[in-house]
Write a protein that holds these residues in place. Structure first.
Motif, PDB file in Angstrom:
ATOM      1  N   ASP A  46       8.864  -6.715   1.724  1.00 19.77           N
ATOM      2  CA  ASP A  46      10.112  -6.334   2.363  1.00 19.77           C
ATOM      3  C   ASP A  46      10.376  -4.898   1.915  1.00 19.77           C
ATOM      4  O   ASP A  46      10.939  -4.648   0.855  1.00 19.77           O
TER       5      ASP A  46
ATOM      6  N   SER B  57      18.979 -11.554   4.610  1.00 19.02           N
ATOM      7  CA  SER B  57      17.936 -11.832   5.598  1.00 19.02           C
ATOM      8  C   SER B  57      16.595 -12.139   4.942  1.00 19.02           C
ATOM      9  O   SER B  57      15.799 -12.905   5.493  1.00 19.02           O
ATOM     10  N   THR B  58      16.325 -11.546   3.782  1.00 21.35           N
ATOM     11  CA  THR B  58      15.066 -11.836   3.079  1.00 21.35           C
ATOM     12  C   THR B  58      14.944 -13.321   2.798  1.00 21.35           C
ATOM     13  O   THR B  58      13.883 -13.921   2.979  1.00 21.35           O
TER      14      THR B  58
ATOM     15  N   SER C  35      14.864  -5.271  15.192  1.00 20.05           N
ATOM     16  CA  SER C  35      15.521  -5.243  13.881  1.00 20.05           C
ATOM     17  C   SER C  35      14.518  -5.623  12.809  1.00 20.05           C
ATOM     18  O   SER C  35      13.470  -6.218  13.100  1.00 20.05           O
TER      19      SER C  35
ATOM     20  N   SER D 275      12.716  -1.346   7.997  1.00 22.00           N
ATOM     21  CA  SER D 275      13.979  -1.380   8.736  1.00 22.00           C
ATOM     22  C   SER D 275      14.394   0.034   9.093  1.00 22.00           C
ATOM     23  O   SER D 275      14.230   0.966   8.301  1.00 22.00           O
TER      24      SER D 275
ATOM     25  N   ASN E 200      16.848 -15.729   4.284  1.00 27.69           N
ATOM     26  CA  ASN E 200      17.063 -16.543   5.480  1.00 27.69           C
ATOM     27  C   ASN E 200      15.813 -16.742   6.321  1.00 27.69           C
ATOM     28  O   ASN E 200      15.642 -17.800   6.943  1.00 27.69           O
ATOM     29  N   THR E 201      14.944 -15.742   6.391  1.00 23.68           N
ATOM     30  CA  THR E 201      13.844 -15.816   7.360  1.00 23.68           C
ATOM     31  C   THR E 201      12.899 -17.002   7.158  1.00 23.68           C
ATOM     32  O   THR E 201      12.411 -17.553   8.155  1.00 23.68           O
TER      33      THR E 201
ATOM     34  N   THR F  11      15.111  -7.887  10.616  1.00 26.98           N
ATOM     35  CA  THR F  11      15.173  -9.346  10.533  1.00 26.98           C
ATOM     36  C   THR F  11      14.259  -9.995  11.560  1.00 26.98           C
ATOM     37  O   THR F  11      13.550 -10.967  11.255  1.00 26.98           O
ATOM     38  N   SER F  12      14.253  -9.477  12.787  1.00 22.45           N
ATOM     39  CA  SER F  12      13.324  -9.984  13.805  1.00 22.45           C
ATOM     40  C   SER F  12      11.883  -9.809  13.351  1.00 22.45           C
ATOM     41  O   SER F  12      11.037 -10.688  13.571  1.00 22.45           O
TER      42      SER F  12
ATOM     43  N   GLN G  34      10.765  -9.702  10.228  1.00 17.07           N
ATOM     44  CA  GLN G  34      10.467 -10.707   9.199  1.00 17.07           C
ATOM     45  C   GLN G  34      10.260 -12.087   9.816  1.00 17.07           C
ATOM     46  O   GLN G  34       9.362 -12.835   9.400  1.00 17.07           O
ATOM     47  N   HIS G  35      11.093 -12.435  10.775  1.00 10.80           N
ATOM     48  CA  HIS G  35      10.949 -13.714  11.465  1.00 10.80           C
ATOM     49  C   HIS G  35       9.572 -13.795  12.109  1.00 10.80           C
ATOM     50  O   HIS G  35       8.860 -14.808  11.999  1.00 10.80           O
TER      51      HIS G  35
END
Length: 376
Positions: free
Chosen positions: A155, A86-87, A57, A179, A89-90, A59-60, A62-63
């Motif tokens: 992003d 998610s931007t 994903s 993404s 949150n990471t 999000t993964s 970005q993490h």
């Protein structure tokens, strides 16, 4: 609800079915296989970077970027509040703190002046988004990052194929996230990637996505003992997913051209009928907008959204400010002053936009928006 005119449709053809079928019929390599490396090479070649690492994903991805660059507790990452959550949150995933800067009203991306105001001794990175397929002021943000010794992570979830002066989004930062969620320019259902020119970061990302395993050979088709040299996660993209990505990226120029054609027609019709009521997307000169989203600024936005829904036309608000969500405002206690973010977020409305959209459907959208304002 079955929409008369949905917000998006996935562009697919027989090559997508054939690629996935071939991958399934192989009888192995469903998790790890050569299609992953092929997809990564196609992405890197298309964007113009040396490396691409795929993930399950965005999000993964970005993490993993946070981890690869060593961003940690006590660090700050400057992000927009006008984005998918998610931007923001990471940075929390690694113990860092997201710091919100305001946006500007041309691209809806981070305002370089606001970014400068929010840089502190704790700032480690800037993570701007390219909203809806339009590049942000990434050249200015690149200069700020260089001047202050900061990491720049793009992003680019919504902007695969967008460019400034023929230089692709994803090549301005130290790394960039893509993404492949179902409503993006190309899609694998779910999926993501990071692109970078750094060999060091590339190798770190490969460790992070696969349990910290040092050996890059195929785990499921090798008898060799493999060592684990760092903490890692199961962030891998499957081979079946990658095989779909291969057929999708081979159509990307067609997909973007259809989006741009539909967006140009929609813009012309809206300006013809509603020039005093709505503001259409307006990318700066030399910016190539790929219209993953087609977002207008509209008076009486919420009433318009409800009216169009009653007519079977799906619209959506992208985005409600992150700092105003319950989690950030009440649980985390964020109290930000982001006047333009809040002003624009009250007016944005994303209209249907996809390669299959017809001129008749566009005419219907414009006619119903016109009817709404004439009836007020």
């Amino acid at each position: 609800m079955k929409w008369k005119i949905p917000l998006f449709k996935i562009y697919w053809d027989d090559s997508d079915v054939e690629n996935v079928t071939e991958s399934i019929k192989a009888g192995m390599y469903w998790a790890e296989g050569p299609s992953i490396q092929e997809f990564e090479s196609l992405i890197a070649d298309y964007i113009g970077t040396k490396h691409c690492v795929t993930f399950n994903s965005g999000t993964s991805a970005q993490h993993a970027a946070m981890l690869a660059y060593g961003i940690k507790e006590g660090d700050e990452v400057i992000v927009p509040s006008f984005t998918f959550i998610s931007t923001a949150n990471t940075p929390f995933f690694v113990g860092a703190k997201p710091v919100f800067a305001d946006i500007e009203d041309r691209t809806f991306g981070l305002d370089p002046d606001s970014v400068l105001e929010n840089i502190s001794s704790k700032t480690k990175a800037i993570m701007p988004i390219h909203y809806g397929g339009c590049p942000c002021k990434i050249k200015e943000l690149r200069e700020i990052a260089e001047d202050h010794g900061l990491i720049l992570i793009e992003d680019a979830a919504e902007a695969l194929g967008a460019s400034i002066e023929n230089k692709k989004v994803g090549t301005f930062g130290d790394t960039a996230m893509l993404s492949f969620c179902q409503n993006k320019i190309i899609t694998t259902g779910e999926g993501g990637a990071l692109v970078t020119d750094s060999e060091e970061i590339c190798q770190k990302l490969k460790l992070i996505r696969s349990h910290g395993r040092a050996d890059n050979s195929q785990y499921f088709s090798s008898t060799a003992s493999m060592d684990y040299v760092s903490l890692g996660y199961n962030f891998r993209m499957s081979s079946i997913t990658a095989s779909l990505g291969i057929s999708q990226i081979n159509k990307i120029d067609i997909i973007i051209e259809k989006r741009k054609k539909n967006a140009a027609y929609l813009t012309a019709r809206l300006k013809q009928e509603l020039k005093d009521k709505v503001i259409t997307p307006n990318a700066p000169d030399s910016y190539e907008h790929v219209y993953q989203l087609y977002t207008i600024l509209a008076d009486n936005r919420d009433e318009l959204k409800d009216y169009l829904a009653d007519k079977g036309i799906m619209t959506k608000v992208y985005f409600e400010p992150v700092h105003l969500t319950h989690f950030y405002g009440h649980v985390l206690g964020y109290d930000c002053k982001l006047p333009l973010t809040e002003e624009l977020a009250k007016k944005v409305l994303t209209l249907p936009m996809h390669p299959y959209l017809t001129s008749d459907e566009i005419d219907t959208i414009v006619r119903e928006i016109t009817n709404f304002y004439e009836g007020r």
